[in-house]
Design a protein around this motif. Sequence first.
Motif, PDB file in Angstrom:
ATOM      1  N   TYR A   1      -2.192  10.070  -9.097  1.00  0.00           N
ATOM      2  CA  TYR A   1      -2.013   8.594  -9.895  1.00  0.00           C
ATOM      3  C   TYR A   1      -0.479   8.537 -10.755  1.00  0.00           C
ATOM      4  CZ  TYR A   1      -2.190   4.386 -12.748  1.00  0.00           C
ATOM      5  OH  TYR A   1      -2.095   3.120 -13.393  1.00  0.00           O
TER       6      TYR A   1
ATOM      7  N   ILE B   1      -7.254   3.199  -5.044  1.00  0.00           N
ATOM      8  CA  ILE B   1      -8.550   2.617  -4.227  1.00  0.00           C
ATOM      9  C   ILE B   1      -9.932   3.388  -4.116  1.00  0.00           C
ATOM     10  CG2 ILE B   1      -8.925   1.635  -2.042  1.00  0.00           C
ATOM     11  CD1 ILE B   1      -6.104   0.576  -1.838  1.00  0.00           C
TER      12      ILE B   1
ATOM     13  N   PHE C   1      -2.495   1.099  -8.241  1.00  0.00           N
ATOM     14  CA  PHE C   1      -3.839   1.145  -8.473  1.00  0.00           C
ATOM     15  C   PHE C   1      -4.534   1.906  -7.330  1.00  0.00           C
ATOM     16  CE2 PHE C   1      -1.923  -2.949  -9.643  1.00  0.00           C
ATOM     17  CZ  PHE C   1      -2.772  -3.275 -11.007  1.00  0.00           C
TER      18      PHE C   1
ATOM     19  N   GLU D   1      -3.241  -5.483  -8.020  1.00  0.00           N
ATOM     20  CA  GLU D   1      -4.622  -5.637  -8.463  1.00  0.00           C
ATOM     21  C   GLU D   1      -5.286  -6.493  -7.272  1.00  0.00           C
ATOM     22  OE1 GLU D   1      -7.796  -6.040 -12.153  1.00  0.00           O
ATOM     23  OE2 GLU D   1      -5.562  -6.758 -12.039  1.00  0.00           O
TER      24      GLU D   1
ATOM     25  N   TRP E   1     -14.173  -2.780   2.426  1.00  0.00           N
ATOM     26  CA  TRP E   1     -13.958  -1.395   2.701  1.00  0.00           C
ATOM     27  C   TRP E   1     -14.946  -0.960   3.951  1.00  0.00           C
ATOM     28  CZ3 TRP E   1     -10.665   2.196   1.671  1.00  0.00           C
ATOM     29  CH2 TRP E   1     -10.945   3.576   1.894  1.00  0.00           C
TER      30      TRP E   1
ATOM     31  N   PHE F   1      -3.671   4.067  -2.063  1.00  0.00           N
ATOM     32  CA  PHE F   1      -3.271   3.443  -3.331  1.00  0.00           C
ATOM     33  C   PHE F   1      -2.807   1.898  -3.004  1.00  0.00           C
ATOM     34  CE2 PHE F   1      -3.414   7.667  -4.464  1.00  0.00           C
ATOM     35  CZ  PHE F   1      -3.736   7.798  -5.769  1.00  0.00           C
ATOM     36  N   ALA F   2      -2.910   1.077  -4.131  1.00  0.00           N
ATOM     37  CA  ALA F   2      -2.517  -0.435  -3.897  1.00  0.00           C
ATOM     38  C   ALA F   2      -1.360  -0.429  -4.877  1.00  0.00           C
ATOM     39  CB  ALA F   2      -3.521  -1.291  -4.090  1.00  0.00           C
TER      40      ALA F   2
ATOM     41  N   LEU G   1       0.854  -1.228  -0.030  1.00  0.00           N
ATOM     42  CA  LEU G   1      -0.010   0.157   0.039  1.00  0.00           C
ATOM     43  C   LEU G   1       0.817   1.228  -0.077  1.00  0.00           C
ATOM     44  CD1 LEU G   1      -2.587  -0.853   2.823  1.00  0.00           C
ATOM     45  CD2 LEU G   1      -3.085  -0.832   0.308  1.00  0.00           C
TER      46      LEU G   1
ATOM     47  N   GLN H   1     -10.970  -2.737  -1.309  1.00  0.00           N
ATOM     48  CA  GLN H   1     -12.380  -2.382  -1.878  1.00  0.00           C
ATOM     49  C   GLN H   1     -13.236  -3.196  -1.412  1.00  0.00           C
ATOM     50  OE1 GLN H   1     -11.730  -1.674  -6.112  1.00  0.00           O
ATOM     51  NE2 GLN H   1     -10.967   0.293  -5.877  1.00  0.00           N
TER      52      GLN H   1
ATOM     53  N   GLN I   1      -5.868  -4.139  -4.237  1.00  0.00           N
ATOM     54  CA  GLN I   1      -6.824  -3.166  -4.347  1.00  0.00           C
ATOM     55  C   GLN I   1      -8.183  -3.687  -4.206  1.00  0.00           C
ATOM     56  OE1 GLN I   1      -7.940  -2.477  -8.585  1.00  0.00           O
ATOM     57  NE2 GLN I   1      -8.050  -0.264  -8.340  1.00  0.00           N
ATOM     58  N   LYS I   2      -8.431  -4.934  -4.809  1.00  0.00           N
ATOM     59  CA  LYS I   2      -9.831  -5.645  -4.635  1.00  0.00           C
ATOM     60  C   LYS I   2      -9.970  -5.891  -3.072  1.00  0.00           C
ATOM     61  CE  LYS I   2     -10.107  -7.454  -9.339  1.00  0.00           C
ATOM     62  NZ  LYS I   2     -10.178  -8.804 -10.060  1.00  0.00           N
TER      63      LYS I   2
END
Length: 306
Positions: A125, A144, A142, A161, A171, A157-158, A102, A168, A164-165
């Motif tokens: 980004y 978030i 990625f 992927e 959350w 940010f991750a 992260l 999210q 990130q998933k």
Amino acid sequence: MQDEQKPKQSQPGKRDSAPKETRLIVTEDTELMVFLLAKLPHKNRNNIKSILRDRQVWINDQAVTQFNHPLKANQEVVVRWTKLGPERKYPGLTIIFEDEHLIIINKNEGILSMATNKGSERTAYSILYDHVKRDNPSNKIFIIHRLDRETSGLMMFAKSERVQKLVQETWGPTTKERIYLAAIEGKLDPPNGTHISYLHESKALIVYSHKNPEHGQEAITHYETVKSNSSYSLLKVTLETGRKNQIRVHMQDLGHPIVGDRKYGASADPIGRLGLHAWSLSFVHPITGQRLRFETPVPRRFMALF
């Protein structure tokens, strides 16, 4: 006087290795440097300063860097033996936390979270994309969650992927605290409360608020007045949901729009920017399971109103 020290245990069947962290319980009021020198006798004052500089000392789920930070009896001090390093500053943002999974940043107002077209404008980004590529050209980044261009503060940010998933998809239960500071016009009566409505975005990219649940997604905003005078108020705003422009629209609903927010009803721009800042974020790390908490300074222009 006994202080509890809990090194993290190694897994059964594996060779012992150095603990990833050391947990210390405070038994009487003192200062952080004094405490760490007593509890880490193999470290001298310069060693402790380096540990503090590299944000390896955590209290109440937050990194502490001040050697004279006051401690209270029964507090827990966690020393993490993995260095985070000092904060990294770039034009438009500061990296305040980074590990292999992260990145947490403090974004300045005026910078986009992510590009909305194929233009060359620098975004949070794109800055982080270049940052991770410097270490390894195969690295990726990625996003978030996003902040509006004119909103400052904490973003996550991750680096994969998968992470990130994970963030999210969990959350709600894993985000323990998400607090904004909002400078608004006038004074709320009552000063604290909760506002609930249903939001939907028009084709013109304006978010509208409705009482009918059939006309949008539920949005829940809790607010608390921190400071106020005859012209302005400073609120602590906690989001139970995270809809686009939620705080801005809800403050308009309440008749006290955010200063500088012409899009949602503001009549004045006393600080030359939108009066909204993502101030505090606490969450459970998706990989390590550690609870982390980050808090940024209150923007000076917000305080100038009072």
